[in-house]
Design an enzyme around this catalytic site. Structure first.
Site, mmCIF file in Angstrom:
data_model
loop_
_atom_site.group_PDB
_atom_site.id
_atom_site.type_symbol
_atom_site.label_atom_id
_atom_site.label_comp_id
_atom_site.label_asym_id
_atom_site.label_seq_id
_atom_site.Cartn_x
_atom_site.Cartn_y
_atom_site.Cartn_z
ATOM 1 N N ASP A 100 0.851 -1.170 0.000
ATOM 2 C CA ASP A 100 0.000 0.000 0.000
ATOM 3 C C ASP A 100 0.897 1.232 0.000
ATOM 4 O O ASP A 100 1.755 1.385 0.874
ATOM 5 C CB ASP A 100 -0.861 -0.015 1.281
ATOM 6 C CG ASP A 100 -2.294 0.358 1.001
ATOM 7 O OD1 ASP A 100 -2.521 1.434 0.429
ATOM 8 O OD2 ASP A 100 -3.189 -0.412 1.380
ATOM 9 N N ASP A 193 -3.045 4.520 -2.393
ATOM 10 C CA ASP A 193 -4.115 5.058 -1.554
ATOM 11 C C ASP A 193 -4.583 6.433 -2.050
ATOM 12 O O ASP A 193 -3.753 7.306 -2.329
ATOM 13 C CB ASP A 193 -3.560 5.186 -0.127
ATOM 14 C CG ASP A 193 -4.628 5.444 0.913
ATOM 15 O OD1 ASP A 193 -5.521 4.599 1.070
ATOM 16 O OD2 ASP A 193 -4.576 6.511 1.573
ATOM 17 N N GLU A 246 -6.408 3.553 -5.794
ATOM 18 C CA GLU A 246 -7.688 3.713 -5.103
ATOM 19 C C GLU A 246 -8.157 5.113 -5.448
ATOM 20 O O GLU A 246 -7.516 6.092 -5.095
ATOM 21 C CB GLU A 246 -7.535 3.562 -3.590
ATOM 22 C CG GLU A 246 -8.898 3.503 -2.914
ATOM 23 C CD GLU A 246 -8.965 4.165 -1.568
ATOM 24 O OE1 GLU A 246 -9.888 3.864 -0.798
ATOM 25 O OE2 GLU A 246 -8.101 5.011 -1.252
ATOM 26 N N HIS A 315 -11.179 -3.415 3.311
ATOM 27 C CA HIS A 315 -11.122 -3.071 4.738
ATOM 28 C C HIS A 315 -11.919 -1.811 5.091
ATOM 29 O O HIS A 315 -11.998 -1.446 6.259
ATOM 30 C CB HIS A 315 -9.660 -2.876 5.152
ATOM 31 C CG HIS A 315 -9.039 -1.700 4.451
ATOM 32 N ND1 HIS A 315 -8.817 -1.671 3.095
ATOM 33 C CD2 HIS A 315 -8.624 -0.492 4.904
ATOM 34 C CE1 HIS A 315 -8.301 -0.524 2.742
ATOM 35 N NE2 HIS A 315 -8.165 0.224 3.825
ATOM 36 N N ASP A 316 -12.467 -1.122 4.076
ATOM 37 C CA ASP A 316 -13.261 0.089 4.339
ATOM 38 C C ASP A 316 -14.756 -0.156 4.159
ATOM 39 O O ASP A 316 -15.558 0.757 4.399
ATOM 40 C CB ASP A 316 -12.879 1.207 3.353
ATOM 41 C CG ASP A 316 -11.481 1.765 3.591
ATOM 42 O OD1 ASP A 316 -10.988 1.680 4.733
ATOM 43 O OD2 ASP A 316 -10.897 2.284 2.632
HETATM 44 O O1 ISL Z 1 -14.175 4.618 4.046
HETATM 45 C C1 ISL Z 1 -14.132 5.779 3.721
HETATM 46 C C2 ISL Z 1 -14.516 6.856 4.605
HETATM 47 O O2 ISL Z 1 -15.892 6.924 4.613
HETATM 48 C C3 ISL Z 1 -13.625 6.155 2.431
HETATM 49 O O3 ISL Z 1 -14.020 7.402 2.022
HETATM 50 C C4 ISL Z 1 -12.125 6.117 2.574
HETATM 51 O O4 ISL Z 1 -11.688 7.077 3.469
HETATM 52 C C5 ISL Z 1 -11.506 6.375 1.253
HETATM 53 O O5 ISL Z 1 -11.891 5.292 0.463
HETATM 54 C C6 ISL Z 1 -9.999 6.407 1.363
HETATM 55 O O6 ISL Z 1 -9.529 5.230 1.917
HETATM 56 C C7 ISL Z 1 -8.165 5.016 2.041
HETATM 57 O O7 ISL Z 1 -7.485 6.106 2.621
HETATM 58 C C8 ISL Z 1 -7.817 6.422 3.963
HETATM 59 C C9 ISL Z 1 -7.829 5.199 4.877
HETATM 60 O O8 ISL Z 1 -8.451 5.535 6.096
HETATM 61 C C10 ISL Z 1 -8.554 4.032 4.254
HETATM 62 O O9 ISL Z 1 -8.476 2.894 5.075
HETATM 63 C C11 ISL Z 1 -7.930 3.802 2.912
HETATM 64 O O10 ISL Z 1 -8.432 2.661 2.258
HETATM 65 C C12 ISL Z 1 -6.801 7.416 4.420
HETATM 66 O O11 ISL Z 1 -5.513 6.940 4.166
#
Ligand code: ISL
Ligand code: CA
Length: 532
Positions: A100, A193, A246, A315-316
């Site tokens: 990542d 990310d 992402e 994971h989100d």
């Molecule tokens: O799950 C979300 C918040 O509601 C998404 O908007 C998420 O923040 C967004 O997809 C970005 O995610 C990534 O970056 C974030 C991290 O918290 C997430 O785990 C990651 O997948 C910040 O680095």
């Protein structure tokens, strides 16, 4: 035949969220040695590439998405020797690893940020420091600026995740250096990310929006494309590496701009549009899942985007079987249907840890059981807005990121850890676990295994074109096609029986039910060879 088809198009990628995967030393936290101990399991499943969520040194405000040292391993996860061993052991088994790459922001405990507080330091310009904040808001709700002494810094996520300034050439050089560091160690690329928001083209006030005021100043900007081309040419192209971005809130055009081979930027991106089909205007307000909207979105991405990264959970996101399937009566059928659906689409399939055994949402009932900073913040915000407690908990139960962060259920007893897990385990681990799945030939896990193997041998599934055939409120039918073979893929996303919308002549080559009858059963899914 000589082909220059890149390997990642045919790969099956498996995402590991290290904290929750496998604990090797009893401290309740998953770690790298734990991952190594499960490499044979992944190999057996048919995984080609592991995407490792962050394992870098971090104060863990956002579970590793706040990095303090990009060249050090988090002590919870082990040591650099463990990491080197993981890369070696994985590569020995023919499994590649992508890491990542979190570069929109660092931790506020990163030495660059600490130094940046001094206006005279060269690091001051690594971040966005201003005398006055603008009106932008953060992804985690609230203001995107925090004050230190007499200055404010920008953070699109938590205040412990200050945004890096990509106008500064030194920042870009630092990132290149980090990428070289890991690629030289033998990793095969990166999941990048929130990559489409790293370049802010101005810090002007944004149009007022319900969520993410300021978005138009940093979303898919021109400057972003320039940086991605530079990272590609100066770093990635020197290795046999690939990237998956992402990309929040992108449409199909923006996705293509990022991934078309001639643009030389990323290789594929995670879109979010299908993940937004069951919500009203933000993720906390979920509507009942309406398959038709979901099908249409998937079809659009399949038809319009050059190459998709197909995923149903990570994971989100909440667990897919709880969200798009049925995690009670039709758990088995619907988890398999989702597997067949995702693995039959055109693109590279991604599987999130535990998805292969149909792990369900956590349904945590007490705020004390939540660990995710975003969930805790939203709960607090909803409290301020005087939402009753029951409703507050309901929002979290449906949408919290912790739904997918529970430990992998290896077996019912000492499966994930010998100690106390860092986050509450799902009580259904007695029933839903890897061991039980291994012992049952009819299990979800064995279905995944068979379908992955089938896909690997199927030119149609790997290379065939996509054609939408039929969409209703309940079922989705599409074709995958090469010069000499056509597959018809049917998926029922409901617990209802559905009649066939037209006559089909062909032979079923894969299905989640034993034999076919003259109507489509609840969550039934099948691949039919029309050329047979
Ligand atoms: O799950 C979300 C918040 O509601 C998404 O908007 C998420 O923040 C967004 O997809 C970005 O995610 C990534 O970056 C974030 C991290 O918290 C997430 O785990 C990651 O997948 C910040 O680095
Ligand atoms: Ca551990």
């Amino acid at each position: 035949m000589i082909t220059n088809r890149p390997y990642w198009k045919d790969a099956v990628v498996y995402q590991i969220y290290p904290r929750s995967f496998k604990d090797s030393n009893g401290d309740g936290i998953g770690d790298i040695l734990g991952i190594i101990s499960k490499l044979d399991y992944l190999k057996d499943l048919g995984v080609d590439v592991i995407w490792l969520s962050p394992v870098y040194d971090s104060p863990n405000d956002d579970n590793g998405y706040d990095i303090r040292d990009y060249k050090e391993i988090h002590k919870d996860f082990g040591t650099m020797e463990d990491m080197d061993l993981l890369i070696k052991e994985a590569n020995d088994r023919g499994i590649k690893i992508i890491m990542d790459l979190v570069i929109n922001h660092t931790s506020d405990e990163h030495p660059w940020f600490i130094a940046s507080k001094d206006k005279n330091s060269k690091y001051h310009d690594y971040y966005y420091w201003r005398d006055k904040p603008n009106n932008w808001t953060s992804f985690f709700s609230g203001k995107a600026w925090t004050k230190v002494d007499d200055m404010y810094y920008l953070h699109l996520f938590s205040k412990k995740q200050p945004d890096l300034n990509f106008h500064n050439k030194d920042v870009i050089e630092e990132i290149k250096d980090i990428m070289h560091f890991w690629l030289k160690k033998g990793i095969s690329g990166f999941r990048c990310d929130v990559i489409n928001i790293i370049y802010k083209d101005s810090l002007a006030n944004g149009k007022k929006r319900l969520v993410l005021t300021g978005l138009e100043h940093y979303h898919s900007t021109k400057g972003l494309h320039k940086i991605l081309k530079e990272l590609r040419t100066d770093v990635l192209d020197k290795y046999d590496a690939f990237t998956v971005g992402e990309t929040v809130l992108v449409n199909t055009k923006e996705a293509n701009d990022l991934i078309l081979p001639e643009n030389k930027e990323l290789d594929m991106v995670f879109g979010f549009e299908h993940m937004e089909t069951d919500q009203i205007n933000n993720k906390w307000f979920k509507t009942k899942f309406k398959p038709k909207k979901f099908f249409k979105t998937i079809a659009k991405w399949q038809e319009e985007v050059y190459w998709n990264a197909n995923y149903l959970e990570n994971h989100d996101q909440p667990r897919s079987v709880s969200r798009f399937g049925n995690d009670t009566k039709y758990h088995l059928e619907s988890a398999k249907m989702l597997c067949l659906f995702n693995l039959s689409l055109r693109g590279t399939p991604y599987i999130y840890e535990g998805q292969e055994i149909g792990m369900t949402n956590a349904y945590l009932n007490k705020i004390e059981d939540y660990q995710d900073l975003e969930s805790i913040r939203i709960y607090g915000l909803a409290k301020k807005l005087l939402f009753p407690k029951k409703l507050r908990l309901k929002l979290l139960r449906n949408a919290s990121r912790d739904n997918a962060r529970q430990p992998v259920q290896w077996d019912s007893k000492e499966g994930f850890t010998n100690g106390k897990p860092w986050i509450k385990e799902n009580p259904n681990k007695d029933k839903i676990n890897v061991l039980a799945n291994m012992e049952d030939p009819n299990s979800i896990l064995n279905f995944y295994k068979k379908l992955i193997a089938f896909r690997k041998n199927s030119i149609v599934l790997k290379e065939g074109s996509f054609e939408k055939v039929y969409i209703s409120k309940k079922i989705f039918i599409f074709k995958r096609k090469t010069k000499d073979k056509t597959y018809l893929v049917i998926s029922n996303f409901t617990s209802k029986n559905v009649s066939y919308p037209f006559k089909i002549k062909g032979s079923v080559v894969f299905s989640n039910y034993d034999k076919q009858i003259d109507y489509i059963r609840p969550y039934e899914a099948m691949i039919i060879d029309l050329t047979y």
